[in-house]
Design a protein around this motif. Structure first.
Motif, PDB file in Angstrom:
ATOM      1  N   UNK A   1      83.050 -33.306  -6.415  1.00 37.44           N
ATOM      2  CA  UNK A   1      81.834 -34.045  -6.735  1.00 37.44           C
ATOM      3  C   UNK A   1      80.738 -33.128  -7.268  1.00 37.44           C
ATOM      4  N   UNK A   2      80.688 -31.891  -6.750  1.00 36.26           N
ATOM      5  CA  UNK A   2      79.664 -30.947  -7.195  1.00 36.26           C
ATOM      6  C   UNK A   2      78.279 -31.282  -6.690  1.00 36.26           C
ATOM      7  N   UNK A   3      78.175 -32.179  -5.725  1.00 38.43           N
ATOM      8  CA  UNK A   3      76.865 -32.599  -5.223  1.00 38.43           C
ATOM      9  C   UNK A   3      76.285 -31.544  -4.287  1.00 38.43           C
ATOM     10  N   UNK A   4      75.011 -31.689  -3.989  1.00 38.25           N
ATOM     11  CA  UNK A   4      74.404 -30.877  -2.949  1.00 38.25           C
ATOM     12  C   UNK A   4      75.015 -31.295  -1.615  1.00 38.25           C
TER      13      UNK A   4
ATOM     14  N   UNK B   1      65.223 -39.335   0.383  1.00 40.49           N
ATOM     15  CA  UNK B   1      65.501 -39.386  -1.046  1.00 40.49           C
ATOM     16  C   UNK B   1      66.159 -38.097  -1.521  1.00 40.49           C
ATOM     17  N   UNK B   2      66.686 -38.114  -2.740  1.00 39.20           N
ATOM     18  CA  UNK B   2      67.283 -36.926  -3.333  1.00 39.20           C
ATOM     19  C   UNK B   2      66.186 -35.917  -3.657  1.00 39.20           C
ATOM     20  N   UNK B   3      66.586 -34.703  -4.021  1.00 39.84           N
ATOM     21  CA  UNK B   3      65.628 -33.624  -4.271  1.00 39.84           C
ATOM     22  C   UNK B   3      64.612 -34.000  -5.336  1.00 39.84           C
ATOM     23  N   UNK B   4      65.034 -34.719  -6.358  1.00 43.76           N
ATOM     24  CA  UNK B   4      64.130 -35.171  -7.416  1.00 43.76           C
ATOM     25  C   UNK B   4      64.638 -36.508  -7.957  1.00 43.76           C
ATOM     26  N   UNK B   5      63.867 -37.125  -8.836  1.00 43.25           N
ATOM     27  CA  UNK B   5      64.288 -38.406  -9.424  1.00 43.25           C
ATOM     28  C   UNK B   5      65.550 -38.244 -10.256  1.00 43.25           C
ATOM     29  N   UNK B   6      65.686 -37.072 -10.880  1.00 42.62           N
ATOM     30  CA  UNK B   6      66.888 -36.793 -11.669  1.00 42.62           C
ATOM     31  C   UNK B   6      68.125 -36.723 -10.780  1.00 42.62           C
ATOM     32  N   UNK B   7      67.902 -36.549  -9.481  1.00 37.67           N
ATOM     33  CA  UNK B   7      69.021 -36.445  -8.549  1.00 37.67           C
ATOM     34  C   UNK B   7      69.743 -37.752  -8.334  1.00 37.67           C
ATOM     35  N   UNK B   8      69.104 -38.868  -8.682  1.00 40.39           N
ATOM     36  CA  UNK B   8      69.754 -40.176  -8.544  1.00 40.39           C
ATOM     37  C   UNK B   8      70.665 -40.393  -9.740  1.00 40.39           C
ATOM     38  N   UNK B   9      71.971 -40.522  -9.488  1.00 38.94           N
ATOM     39  CA  UNK B   9      72.920 -40.695 -10.603  1.00 38.94           C
ATOM     40  C   UNK B   9      74.176 -41.396 -10.117  1.00 38.94           C
TER      41      UNK B   9
ATOM     42  N   UNK C   1      83.238 -28.385 -20.414  1.00 47.65           N
ATOM     43  CA  UNK C   1      82.457 -29.618 -20.299  1.00 47.65           C
ATOM     44  C   UNK C   1      81.065 -29.403 -20.890  1.00 47.65           C
ATOM     45  N   UNK C   2      80.539 -30.412 -21.561  1.00 44.39           N
ATOM     46  CA  UNK C   2      79.225 -30.345 -22.191  1.00 44.39           C
ATOM     47  C   UNK C   2      78.147 -30.035 -21.151  1.00 44.39           C
ATOM     48  N   UNK C   3      77.213 -29.157 -21.518  1.00 40.09           N
ATOM     49  CA  UNK C   3      76.159 -28.728 -20.598  1.00 40.09           C
ATOM     50  C   UNK C   3      75.345 -29.901 -20.057  1.00 40.09           C
ATOM     51  N   UNK C   4      75.056 -30.851 -20.931  1.00 44.14           N
ATOM     52  CA  UNK C   4      74.242 -31.998 -20.527  1.00 44.14           C
ATOM     53  C   UNK C   4      74.958 -32.821 -19.450  1.00 44.14           C
ATOM     54  N   UNK C   5      76.262 -32.986 -19.603  1.00 43.13           N
ATOM     55  CA  UNK C   5      77.053 -33.756 -18.640  1.00 43.13           C
ATOM     56  C   UNK C   5      77.102 -33.040 -17.292  1.00 43.13           C
ATOM     57  N   UNK C   6      77.274 -31.716 -17.333  1.00 42.07           N
ATOM     58  CA  UNK C   6      77.315 -30.940 -16.083  1.00 42.07           C
ATOM     59  C   UNK C   6      75.977 -31.049 -15.361  1.00 42.07           C
ATOM     60  N   UNK C   7      74.879 -30.898 -16.116  1.00 46.98           N
ATOM     61  CA  UNK C   7      73.541 -30.988 -15.520  1.00 46.98           C
ATOM     62  C   UNK C   7      73.312 -32.364 -14.898  1.00 46.98           C
ATOM     63  N   UNK C   8      73.784 -33.411 -15.591  1.00 46.79           N
ATOM     64  CA  UNK C   8      73.635 -34.776 -15.071  1.00 46.79           C
ATOM     65  C   UNK C   8      74.393 -34.946 -13.761  1.00 46.79           C
TER      66      UNK C   8
ATOM     67  N   UNK D   1      69.515 -28.639 -18.599  1.00 50.23           N
ATOM     68  CA  UNK D   1      70.750 -27.852 -18.698  1.00 50.23           C
ATOM     69  C   UNK D   1      70.486 -26.374 -18.415  1.00 50.23           C
ATOM     70  N   UNK D   2      69.249 -25.918 -18.667  1.00 53.14           N
ATOM     71  CA  UNK D   2      68.913 -24.508 -18.480  1.00 53.14           C
ATOM     72  C   UNK D   2      69.093 -24.090 -17.025  1.00 53.14           C
ATOM     73  N   UNK D   3      68.687 -24.951 -16.100  1.00 55.20           N
ATOM     74  CA  UNK D   3      68.846 -24.647 -14.675  1.00 55.20           C
ATOM     75  C   UNK D   3      70.312 -24.459 -14.341  1.00 55.20           C
ATOM     76  N   UNK D   4      71.134 -25.351 -14.826  1.00 56.97           N
ATOM     77  CA  UNK D   4      72.573 -25.284 -14.551  1.00 56.97           C
ATOM     78  C   UNK D   4      73.184 -24.019 -15.138  1.00 56.97           C
TER      79      UNK D   4
END
Length: 408
Positions: free
Chosen positions: A210-213, A254-262, A366-373, A380-383
């Protein structure tokens, strides 16, 4: 002093218009002490008056000017008031831990806040660097101080935030190693065949795929699992809290940030592992437990009783408990192969599993954007910069490929 200004506007209780000097005045008696404010703009005066009332009600003045308060004293007021209402409970607790470890009682902490300058903050960070603190620790400490100084700036206790432009150059970010592929296979093979630890096999399958936190995996609930579409929704996280302040130690927030919801599509290995986990729960080998649900500020808003993963006693998993489990697994596996000179497991942390997933995703192209998502990152820079580490043969392949660029 007139009760109407030159425009004929009726003033509020405590407000007056000084016709001679063309200024507005606010006067109020609080707790036996008279306070007086003045300004040429009525709106600004009212803002000053509102801030004064808040400061007095919060006890932040305590009979002295804000500029004369030490950083420690102002920080304590900030935590009780602005910090508690403007920061997530988990963020505030992290700030409190960093402040206590690096600032409280120090030379900087005992300085009057109005006298603190950039060089004083830089000195603190230089000392932290000399003591071996990593870049993440420095950034977290800077985030804490910046929040406090920003509030002090709004209170007119300081003219400028002294932490604003501090940067850390050439500071070791610390290694975040992925688990070697051979070690991953060794772990999973051991879990599959060992009677004692076989019930934890589905949990580790989900973690690695899953790669989740870790907190997100621990907070996963059955209503977030869609077996038909092979999808998992990550929309919450299990967090730890200070019992003294909140009345409990573990709760789902809640998740760490809003982007964390996926919502992500998962492979068959994850689906099969989740089905196996469901079966284990039905057999009461991993009973479902109950845990509090809280909002961002640590206020209880409900209860959850459909966690996917729980310990054998029904309690929710959390990172220290998972670390303890990993140590028991590694110890038993190592003891079992010692007599045969077999390959031993190396100790690893739960967060290394997330690094491993990210690294494998990048190695697979795998595309950077997909991994970051999938990781719940905002960019993507953080990832790319923090979590990826090419391993072994793949690293050699990349080096050979780049060396094929030949210009002569």
């Amino acid at each position: 002093m007139a009760r109407k200004d030159k425009k004929g506007r009726k003033l509020r209780v405590g407000e007056y218009y000084d016709e001679v000097n063309d200024r507005y005045v606010y006067r109020r008696m609080i707790n036996g002490k008279r306070y007086s404010l003045t300004d040429g703009d009525l709106a600004v005066l009212r803002k000053k008056a509102a801030n004064l009332i808040v400061e007095i009600e919060n006890g932040s003045l305590s009979g002295r000017k804000l500029t004369e308060m030490t950083l420690d004293q102002y920080y304590e007021c900030w935590c009780k008031n602005a910090g508690k209402s403007s920061r997530k409970a988990t963020t505030l607790m992290n700030y409190q831990a960093y402040y206590k470890a690096h600032v409280l009682g120090t030379e900087l902490g005992q300085m009057q806040i109005g006298k603190i300058r950039r060089m004083h903050c830089q000195k603190l960070f230089n000392e932290m660097i000399e003591n071996g603190c990593r870049k993440s620790t420095l950034n977290n400490m800077k985030g804490c101080l910046s929040a406090v100084f920003s509030a002090a700036e709004d209170d007119d206790a300081i003219v400028k935030n002294p932490c604003k432009n501090i940067k850390f150059i050439n500071v070791d970010a610390g290694k975040r190693e992925a688990i070697p592929e051979e070690q991953v296979r060794l772990l999973m093979d051991f879990l599959k065949r060992d009677e004692e630890f076989a019930e934890y096999y589905p949990f580790f399958v989900v973690l690695f795929n899953l790669g989740s936190r870790v907190g997100e995996a621990c907070a996963l609930t059955w209503d977030a699992v869609d077996f038909f579409r092979s999808q998992v929704t990550i929309d919450k996280s299990l967090n730890r809290y200070r019992k003294k302040e909140y009345g409990f130690t573990l709760a789902v927030g809640s998740t760490k940030s809003r982007k964390g919801i996926r919502t992500i599509t998962v492979n068959e290995a994850v689906i099969n592992a989740l089905k196996k986990q469901r079966q284990l729960q039905m057999q009461n080998l991993c009973p479902a437990g109950r845990i509090l649900r809280v909002d961002d500020y640590g206020r209880v808003i409900g209860e959850i009783d459909n966690l996917v993963f729980t310990q054998v006693n029904g309690n929710a998993w959390y990172e220290p408990a998972i670390i303890s489990l990993i140590h028991r697994i590694v110890k038993k596996q190592n003891n079992s192969v010692e007599r045969e000179n077999g390959k031993k497991l190396e100790y690893f942390t739960p967060h290394q599993i997330r690094h491993t997933y990210t690294t494998m995703a990048y190695e697979a192209g795998i595309d950077e954007k997909e991994v970051a998502f999938r990781l719940g990152h905002s960019s993507e820079a953080t990832t790319r910069d923090v979590y990826t580490h090419l391993r072994g043969n793949k690293k050699q392949e990349q080096e050979e490929a780049i060396n094929r660029i030949w210009i002569s």
